[in-house]
Design a protein around this motif. Structure first.
Motif, short mmCIF file in Angstrom:
data_model
loop_
_atom_site.label_atom_id
_atom_site.label_comp_id
_atom_site.label_asym_id
_atom_site.label_seq_id
_atom_site.Cartn_x
_atom_site.Cartn_y
_atom_site.Cartn_z
N ASP A 115 -49.73 -27.22 20.37
CA ASP A 115 -48.73 -28.17 20.85
C ASP A 115 -47.36 -27.88 20.26
O ASP A 115 -46.34 -28.35 20.77
CB ASP A 115 -49.14 -29.60 20.48
N LYS A 149 -46.28 -37.23 28.77
CA LYS A 149 -47.03 -36.48 29.79
C LYS A 149 -48.11 -37.35 30.42
O LYS A 149 -48.39 -37.23 31.62
CB LYS A 149 -47.66 -35.23 29.17
N GLU A 150 -48.72 -38.22 29.60
CA GLU A 150 -49.75 -39.12 30.13
C GLU A 150 -49.16 -40.06 31.19
O GLU A 150 -49.80 -40.36 32.19
CB GLU A 150 -50.36 -39.95 29.00
N CYS A 157 -43.22 -24.67 28.23
CA CYS A 157 -42.38 -25.86 28.42
C CYS A 157 -42.97 -27.06 27.70
O CYS A 157 -44.16 -27.38 27.86
CB CYS A 157 -42.22 -26.14 29.90
N MET A 158 -42.19 -27.71 26.90
CA MET A 158 -42.53 -28.92 26.15
C MET A 158 -43.43 -28.68 24.95
O MET A 158 -43.86 -29.64 24.30
CB MET A 158 -43.13 -30.01 27.05
N GLY A 212 -46.33 -37.14 33.49
CA GLY A 212 -46.72 -35.79 33.86
C GLY A 212 -45.75 -34.76 33.28
O GLY A 212 -44.80 -35.11 32.57
N ASP A 213 -45.97 -33.51 33.60
CA ASP A 213 -45.09 -32.44 33.13
C ASP A 213 -43.81 -32.41 33.95
O ASP A 213 -43.81 -32.77 35.14
CB ASP A 213 -45.79 -31.09 33.24
N ILE A 223 -44.17 -36.51 23.21
CA ILE A 223 -44.28 -35.71 24.43
C ILE A 223 -45.66 -35.87 25.05
O ILE A 223 -45.81 -35.97 26.27
CB ILE A 223 -43.96 -34.23 24.11
N ALA A 224 -46.70 -35.93 24.20
CA ALA A 224 -48.06 -36.14 24.71
C ALA A 224 -48.17 -37.47 25.45
O ALA A 224 -48.76 -37.56 26.54
CB ALA A 224 -49.06 -36.08 23.56
#
Length: 205
Positions: free
Chosen positions: A76, A187-188, A109-110, A191-192, A183-184
């Motif tokens: 990550d 994303k949940e 990315c991210m 999304g990305d 960020i996690a």
């Protein structure tokens, strides 16, 4: 969550290593797994622009770079650290990073990036900027601290006396942990981010 740490120092017990050890302690308290890979003492050659990685999905030179690739894909976050030589990073580390970033085709990315630099006196800012460019070309957010991510030390162990440098490392690990977790969560929910196809242009046309 996991952070891959690439130590560009050629010395097993180095001042660069002291800085990274300080970060690892914080990552552990944050519940983040770490893996430290020391590459500064390895035989790593530079990219020869052969294009084989575009066909095979890995570098033609089967060394530590290809070993790092799946670890990087899984991670990550990525920390890259180097002692400062002639106001720049260890050449072995640069050869490794050039090939690692170029030959791997997974999205970076991210993934959160952080660079750490160590010097007796000067050249820290130039090396810090040099290393951060790997992150900013790959869509990776860059973690910052309470100061530029640097620590001072010449003779072995001297970095342990740099109280401000050690503080910088601890705060960097905390900020990086927060970014990765945020960020996690993002994303949940969202999304990305969309990755738009990139047009490749030269300055002459």
């Amino acid at each position: 969550m996991k952070v891959l740490i690439i130590n560009g120092s050629p010395r097993a017990k180095s001042n660069t290593g002291i800085a990274l050890d300080e970060m690892v302690k914080i990552f552990e308290t944050e519940g983040i797994e770490t893996e430290v890979v020391q590459i500064g003492n390895k035989d790593v050659r530079g990219c020869i622009a052969c294009g084989t990685c575009a066909k095979k999905g890995k570098c033609v030179f089967d060394d530590v770079v290809n070993e790092l690739a799946p670890k990087f894909e899984e991670a990550d976050g990525l920390v890259i650290a180097s002692p400062v030589y002639y106001a720049s990073a260890n050449a072995t580390l640069i050869a490794c990073l050039d090939r690692l970033f170029y030959s791997t085709h997974f999205s970076k990315c991210m993934k959160v990036g952080a660079s750490v630099v160590c010097a007796r006196r000067g050249g820290l800012s130039a090396t810090f900027d040099e290393l951060n460019k790997y992150f900013t070309i790959a869509g990776m957010p860059v973690a910052s601290s309470a100061y530029w991510n640097s620590i001072h030390g010449g003779a072995a162990g001297e970095a342990e006396q740099d109280a401000e440098g050690l503080h910088t490392m601890r705060q960097l690990a905390r900020n990086m942990s927060f970014l990765m977790k945020s960020i996690a969560l993002g994303k949940e929910k969202f999304g990305d981010p969309e990755i738009e196809p990139k047009p490749f242009t030269n300055f002459i046309r």
